[in-house]
Write a protein that holds these residues in place. Structure first.
Motif, PDB file in Angstrom:
ATOM      1  N   VAL A  83       0.831  -1.204   0.000  1.00  0.00           N
ATOM      2  CA  VAL A  83       0.000   0.000   0.000  1.00  0.00           C
ATOM      3  C   VAL A  83       0.867   1.256   0.000  1.00  0.00           C
ATOM      4  O   VAL A  83       0.623   2.193  -0.764  1.00  0.00           O
ATOM      5  N   GLY A  84       1.882   1.250   0.846  1.00  0.00           N
ATOM      6  CA  GLY A  84       2.703   2.450   1.013  1.00  0.00           C
ATOM      7  C   GLY A  84       3.480   2.818  -0.234  1.00  0.00           C
ATOM      8  O   GLY A  84       3.516   3.994  -0.628  1.00  0.00           O
ATOM      9  N   VAL A  85       4.114   1.840  -0.880  1.00  0.00           N
ATOM     10  CA  VAL A  85       4.962   2.155  -2.032  1.00  0.00           C
ATOM     11  C   VAL A  85       4.159   2.772  -3.183  1.00  0.00           C
ATOM     12  O   VAL A  85       4.499   3.852  -3.649  1.00  0.00           O
ATOM     13  N   PRO A  86       3.068   2.121  -3.647  1.00  0.00           N
ATOM     14  CA  PRO A  86       2.328   2.721  -4.762  1.00  0.00           C
ATOM     15  C   PRO A  86       1.755   4.097  -4.417  1.00  0.00           C
ATOM     16  O   PRO A  86       1.827   5.021  -5.238  1.00  0.00           O
ATOM     17  N   LEU A  87       1.213   4.251  -3.197  1.00  0.00           N
ATOM     18  CA  LEU A  87       0.635   5.542  -2.816  1.00  0.00           C
ATOM     19  C   LEU A  87       1.694   6.643  -2.838  1.00  0.00           C
ATOM     20  O   LEU A  87       1.480   7.724  -3.382  1.00  0.00           O
ATOM     21  N   THR A  88       2.844   6.348  -2.224  1.00  0.00           N
ATOM     22  CA  THR A  88       3.916   7.343  -2.149  1.00  0.00           C
ATOM     23  C   THR A  88       4.403   7.711  -3.548  1.00  0.00           C
ATOM     24  O   THR A  88       4.611   8.880  -3.865  1.00  0.00           O
TER      25      THR A  88
ATOM     26  N   LEU B 205       1.146   8.328   7.715  1.00  0.00           N
ATOM     27  CA  LEU B 205       2.347   9.020   8.202  1.00  0.00           C
ATOM     28  C   LEU B 205       3.552   8.667   7.331  1.00  0.00           C
ATOM     29  O   LEU B 205       4.348   9.537   6.976  1.00  0.00           O
ATOM     30  N   GLY B 206       3.676   7.387   6.972  1.00  0.00           N
ATOM     31  CA  GLY B 206       4.778   6.974   6.110  1.00  0.00           C
ATOM     32  C   GLY B 206       4.725   7.663   4.750  1.00  0.00           C
ATOM     33  O   GLY B 206       5.733   8.139   4.245  1.00  0.00           O
ATOM     34  N   VAL B 207       3.527   7.726   4.193  1.00  0.00           N
ATOM     35  CA  VAL B 207       3.370   8.367   2.880  1.00  0.00           C
ATOM     36  C   VAL B 207       3.693   9.852   2.982  1.00  0.00           C
ATOM     37  O   VAL B 207       4.429  10.405   2.165  1.00  0.00           O
ATOM     38  N   TRP B 208       3.178  10.496   4.012  1.00  0.00           N
ATOM     39  CA  TRP B 208       3.414  11.929   4.193  1.00  0.00           C
ATOM     40  C   TRP B 208       4.914  12.217   4.334  1.00  0.00           C
ATOM     41  O   TRP B 208       5.417  13.192   3.817  1.00  0.00           O
ATOM     42  N   ARG B 209       5.630  11.321   5.010  1.00  0.00           N
ATOM     43  CA  ARG B 209       7.057  11.551   5.232  1.00  0.00           C
ATOM     44  C   ARG B 209       7.900  11.257   3.993  1.00  0.00           C
ATOM     45  O   ARG B 209       9.063  11.643   3.929  1.00  0.00           O
ATOM     46  N   ASN B 210       7.377  10.510   3.036  1.00  0.00           N
ATOM     47  CA  ASN B 210       8.221  10.023   1.945  1.00  0.00           C
ATOM     48  C   ASN B 210       7.875  10.522   0.555  1.00  0.00           C
ATOM     49  O   ASN B 210       8.700  10.399  -0.350  1.00  0.00           O
ATOM     50  N   PHE B 211       6.674  11.080   0.360  1.00  0.00           N
ATOM     51  CA  PHE B 211       6.349  11.442  -1.024  1.00  0.00           C
ATOM     52  C   PHE B 211       7.246  12.572  -1.539  1.00  0.00           C
ATOM     53  O   PHE B 211       7.483  12.665  -2.743  1.00  0.00           O
ATOM     54  N   GLY B 212       7.792  13.393  -0.628  1.00  0.00           N
ATOM     55  CA  GLY B 212       8.692  14.462  -1.050  1.00  0.00           C
ATOM     56  C   GLY B 212       9.965  13.915  -1.690  1.00  0.00           C
ATOM     57  O   GLY B 212      10.447  14.452  -2.692  1.00  0.00           O
TER      58      GLY B 212
ATOM     59  N   LEU C 177      12.033   2.837 -11.466  1.00  0.00           N
ATOM     60  CA  LEU C 177      12.625   1.678 -10.794  1.00  0.00           C
ATOM     61  C   LEU C 177      13.370   2.100  -9.537  1.00  0.00           C
ATOM     62  O   LEU C 177      13.208   1.497  -8.470  1.00  0.00           O
ATOM     63  N   LEU C 178      14.191   3.149  -9.692  1.00  0.00           N
ATOM     64  CA  LEU C 178      14.972   3.625  -8.550  1.00  0.00           C
ATOM     65  C   LEU C 178      14.067   3.968  -7.375  1.00  0.00           C
ATOM     66  O   LEU C 178      14.276   3.518  -6.251  1.00  0.00           O
ATOM     67  N   VAL C 179      13.022   4.761  -7.652  1.00  0.00           N
ATOM     68  CA  VAL C 179      12.134   5.200  -6.577  1.00  0.00           C
ATOM     69  C   VAL C 179      11.413   4.003  -5.968  1.00  0.00           C
ATOM     70  O   VAL C 179      11.292   3.900  -4.744  1.00  0.00           O
ATOM     71  N   SER C 180      10.962   3.077  -6.813  1.00  0.00           N
ATOM     72  CA  SER C 180      10.221   1.940  -6.265  1.00  0.00           C
ATOM     73  C   SER C 180      11.117   1.090  -5.369  1.00  0.00           C
ATOM     74  O   SER C 180      10.681   0.613  -4.324  1.00  0.00           O
ATOM     75  N   VAL C 181      12.377   0.933  -5.763  1.00  0.00           N
ATOM     76  CA  VAL C 181      13.283   0.141  -4.930  1.00  0.00           C
ATOM     77  C   VAL C 181      13.591   0.857  -3.610  1.00  0.00           C
ATOM     78  O   VAL C 181      13.538   0.251  -2.533  1.00  0.00           O
ATOM     79  N   LEU C 182      13.889   2.160  -3.705  1.00  0.00           N
ATOM     80  CA  LEU C 182      14.194   2.916  -2.482  1.00  0.00           C
ATOM     81  C   LEU C 182      13.037   2.831  -1.500  1.00  0.00           C
ATOM     82  O   LEU C 182      13.227   2.595  -0.307  1.00  0.00           O
ATOM     83  N   LEU C 183      11.823   3.014  -2.019  1.00  0.00           N
ATOM     84  CA  LEU C 183      10.663   3.017  -1.135  1.00  0.00           C
ATOM     85  C   LEU C 183      10.380   1.612  -0.602  1.00  0.00           C
ATOM     86  O   LEU C 183       9.997   1.446   0.557  1.00  0.00           O
ATOM     87  N   THR C 184      10.578   0.605  -1.454  1.00  0.00           N
ATOM     88  CA  THR C 184      10.366  -0.767  -0.994  1.00  0.00           C
ATOM     89  C   THR C 184      11.318  -1.087   0.150  1.00  0.00           C
ATOM     90  O   THR C 184      10.920  -1.642   1.180  1.00  0.00           O
ATOM     91  N   VAL C 185      12.587  -0.704  -0.017  1.00  0.00           N
ATOM     92  CA  VAL C 185      13.571  -0.943   1.035  1.00  0.00           C
ATOM     93  C   VAL C 185      13.166  -0.197   2.307  1.00  0.00           C
ATOM     94  O   VAL C 185      13.255  -0.722   3.409  1.00  0.00           O
ATOM     95  N   PHE C 186      12.669   1.035   2.135  1.00  0.00           N
ATOM     96  CA  PHE C 186      12.241   1.802   3.304  1.00  0.00           C
ATOM     97  C   PHE C 186      11.085   1.114   4.018  1.00  0.00           C
ATOM     98  O   PHE C 186      11.119   0.895   5.225  1.00  0.00           O
ATOM     99  N   TYR C 187      10.031   0.760   3.284  1.00  0.00           N
ATOM    100  CA  TYR C 187       8.852   0.181   3.925  1.00  0.00           C
ATOM    101  C   TYR C 187       9.110  -1.230   4.467  1.00  0.00           C
ATOM    102  O   TYR C 187       8.465  -1.669   5.410  1.00  0.00           O
ATOM    103  N   LEU C 188      10.066  -1.952   3.843  1.00  0.00           N
ATOM    104  CA  LEU C 188      10.422  -3.275   4.386  1.00  0.00           C
ATOM    105  C   LEU C 188      10.976  -3.142   5.804  1.00  0.00           C
ATOM    106  O   LEU C 188      10.844  -4.045   6.620  1.00  0.00           O
ATOM    107  N   GLN C 189      11.642  -2.009   6.067  1.00  0.00           N
ATOM    108  CA  GLN C 189      12.274  -1.830   7.378  1.00  0.00           C
ATOM    109  C   GLN C 189      11.468  -0.922   8.283  1.00  0.00           C
ATOM    110  O   GLN C 189      11.980  -0.444   9.280  1.00  0.00           O
TER     111      GLN C 189
END
Lengths: 312, 298
Positions: free
Chosen positions: A102-107, A186-193, A238-250
């Motif tokens: 949910v977080g990655v696609p929304l962000t 909160l995660g989306v708000w902190r990361n979409f920038g 790709l870059l953004v999706s990987v960065l965000l995936t790594v973020f949300y995984l942790q």
């Protein structure tokens, strides 16, 4: 020709060559000296801990063994087996999957739409908007979590609006069905920038003349977006999706601060589970859970390197 | 974490002038609605900041009487006065500043040296050394904090500020930023000094470092942000209130008061934690964004 040069090489040539070689060795030593501060920190705080995490995960290390971490029992894969049989860990895995799915696609969507609007849609105040949309990224998470609690408690500012609509506002963070969306928000708000800034950089690298040529040929805005911008933007996507995936995984800070994993474990991520086991003194178990994160992150990183290789 | 080739970012909106054709009415209408939509999005983005400012300026009675009100019935700075009077609060503040100072200083030294070596020296094991930087970027901290804690205990650094700061004094992202920057500095400048007989350390300190200003600025921002906002590691290492940093102290204070949350006090604390970074961000935005764009990392 080679024979004559090697055999007939005068001594005077060989000497400078040897001194050049020792010069190269000297420069190697200097280079390693320059690297020393980083390497010392790297060895103590990254290399050894990574190997140790794997080692710990195969033992029954507990908080009481801290001073003597080598005197513990080797228990093989028992920790991993235990984790898989622990419904709480399985739940944490599922929650982490929700954070990612949910977080990655929304962000990304939010970041992409805003970047597109700033890049193509408007001609003034881009800097102002970019500053505003990036500000959440630098805001301290503990502070922001307090604001979230203030806003989303039963009598908070959000429910003030809900009440004005004539509805009874729920206790957002205390409801097992509503807590997760609020934590993800909160995660989306902190990361979409972050996503927006990276997309903006990608969009600015899209050559303008291709767009203009297509426009002259009668291609509409949507067609150009889909057939020109999107393919050229693929590496950034790709870059953004990987960065965000790594973020949300942790993901840790958001659920820890807002709900501590509750209510009823509905927001406990794997990272938070790891921390909770650590808090119980179950260091071996905690290491096994954290190693699961390491494996997931590594897999995502490898996929990313694979996907990016053809172009890079 | 992951690193990818740095995308170039243009900070000046160069294309504004290029795209400025005479606006027809057909073009202007969607543009106006787009501004409206962006303004709405900006408003939503800023809403939490509005709440924290307004909440911190409300009195205890005000919040108790109307907890959900968006604006203070009467503006008061009472919460800030109470905050700074809290036992421990000034300690948290000093600890946060001290940790950040050590981390920034460490990163400036470690990154300029390591980045310089990686960009400007050919030496045995260079690929290995660069691999270490990449590995450090990719290993998630959640995967290593347990062994890191065990090491910290055995170094005798648990519950000390040094224990909190040390793992961050040579962040891989700083090294990466400096290496990228150093690669762009022409070798001729350094070679000229070498021919003049300058020693390697002298070339580094007198020629390279003065040229590395922009990278040093980015590293300062990135490492300050990392130290100031770091939460999980100080939470693990700090065991007593005397070593709490601001975020840990704030989280602890709010959790201690679970049932009778004093929101005015908490929100004023939130402002004190956020303000230094937000002010820096407003004035030095370029370097913040460069830090992200350089590696796609925060």
């Amino acid at each position: 020709m080679t024979a004559t040069t090697t055999s007939g090489k005068p001594l005077s040539v060989r000497l400078p060559r040897r001194s050049r070689r020792s010069g190269a060795r000297r420069r190697s030593v200097i280079a390693w000296l320059f690297l020393l501060p980083f390497l010392a920190v790297f060895v103590v705080y990254t290399a050894i801990p990574t190997i140790a995490a794997l080692g710990f995960s195969l033992t029954d290390l507990r908080g009481t063994d801290l001073r003597n971490p080598f005197a513990v029992d080797f228990i093989g894969l028992d920790n991993y087996a235990w984790l898989l049989s622990d419904s709480r860990f399985v739940r944490a895995l599922g929650n982490t999957a929700i954070f990612v799915l949910v977080g990655v696609p929304l962000t990304m969507l939010l970041g992409f739409v805003l970047a597109l609007a700033l890049n193509e849609g408007i001609r003034r105040m881009r800097g102002v908007f970019r500053t505003i949309f990036y500000a959440p990224v630098v805001a301290n998470v503990v502070a922001v979590a307090l604001i979230w609690q203030y806003a989303f408690n039963t009598n908070g500012t959000v429910n003030e609006v809900v009440a004005n609509l004539g509805l009874a506002g729920p206790n957002w963070l205390g409801d097992p069905n509503l807590a997760m969306p609020v934590v993800i928000l909160l995660g989306v708000w902190r990361n979409f920038g972050t996503a927006m800034v990276l997309f903006l950089a990608g969009l600015q690298a899209v050559p303008q003349d291709v767009h203009e040529a297509a426009a002259l040929d009668g291609a509409g805005w949507w067609r150009r977006l889909w057939h020109i911008t999107m393919p050229l933007l693929m590496p950034t996507i790709l870059l953004v999706s990987v960065l965000l995936t790594v973020f949300y995984l942790q993901v840790f800070d958001e659920p820890y601060l807002l709900t501590d994993g509750g209510p009823l474990g509905s927001t406990e991520s794997v990272a938070l589970y790891t921390y909770h086991q650590f808090g119980f003194g179950q260091f071996g178990l905690s290491s096994a859970a954290s190693f699961a994160i390491l494996v997931m992150v590594t897999v995502v990183s490898i996929i990313q390197l694979r996907l990016l290789r053809p172009r890079a | 974490m992951t690193v990818v080739a740095p995308p170039e970012i243009t900070h000046d909106d160069v294309r504004v002038e290029q795209g400025a054709r005479p606006a027809t009415r057909a073009r202007r209408t969607p543009e106006v609605s787009l501004y409206a939509a962006l303004a709405a999005a900006a408003g939503l983005t800023l809403l939490p900041f509005l709440w924290v400012v307004s909440g911190s300026l409300r009195s205890l009675d005000d919040i108790r009487a109307a907890p959900g009100a968006w604006l203070p019935s009467e503006v008061t700075f009472d919460n800030f006065v109470r905050l700074f009077a809290l036992p421990g609060f000034s300690t948290y503040l000093v600890n946060s500043v001290a940790v950040a100072a050590v981390v920034v200083a460490g990163n400036l030294v470690a990154a300029s040296a390591a980045g310089y070596a990686l960009a400007k020296f050919d030496f045995a094991g260079k690929r290995l050394a660069f691999g270490a930087v990449m590995a450090a970027l990719m290993v998630p901290y959640t995967a290593t904090f347990v062994p890191q804690f065990v090491i910290t205990v055995n170094l005798g650094l648990v519950d000390t500020l040094a224990g909190i700061a040390l793992p961050s004094v040579a962040l891989p992202i700083s090294i990466f930023i400096m290496r990228q920057y150093a690669s762009a500095i022409p070798d001729e400048l350094l070679e000229a000094a070498r021919i003049d007989g300058a020693g390697e350390f002298r070339i580094f300190s007198r020629i390279f470092v003065p040229l590395a200003g922009p990278a040093l600025a980015t590293i300062t921002i990135v490492s300050f942000l990392a130290a100031w906002n770091n939460f999980i590691w100080p939470l693990v290492v700090a065991q007593s209130t005397s070593t709490y940093t601001l975020p840990v102290g704030l989280a602890a204070t709010s959790q201690a008061a679970q049932n009778v949350t004093d929101y005015g006090l908490m929100l004023s604390g939130a402002i004190v934690v956020m303000l230094p970074v937000l002010v820096l961000f407003l004035f030095l935005q370029r370097y913040f964004v460069q830090g992200v764009a350089a590696t796609g990392l925060r």
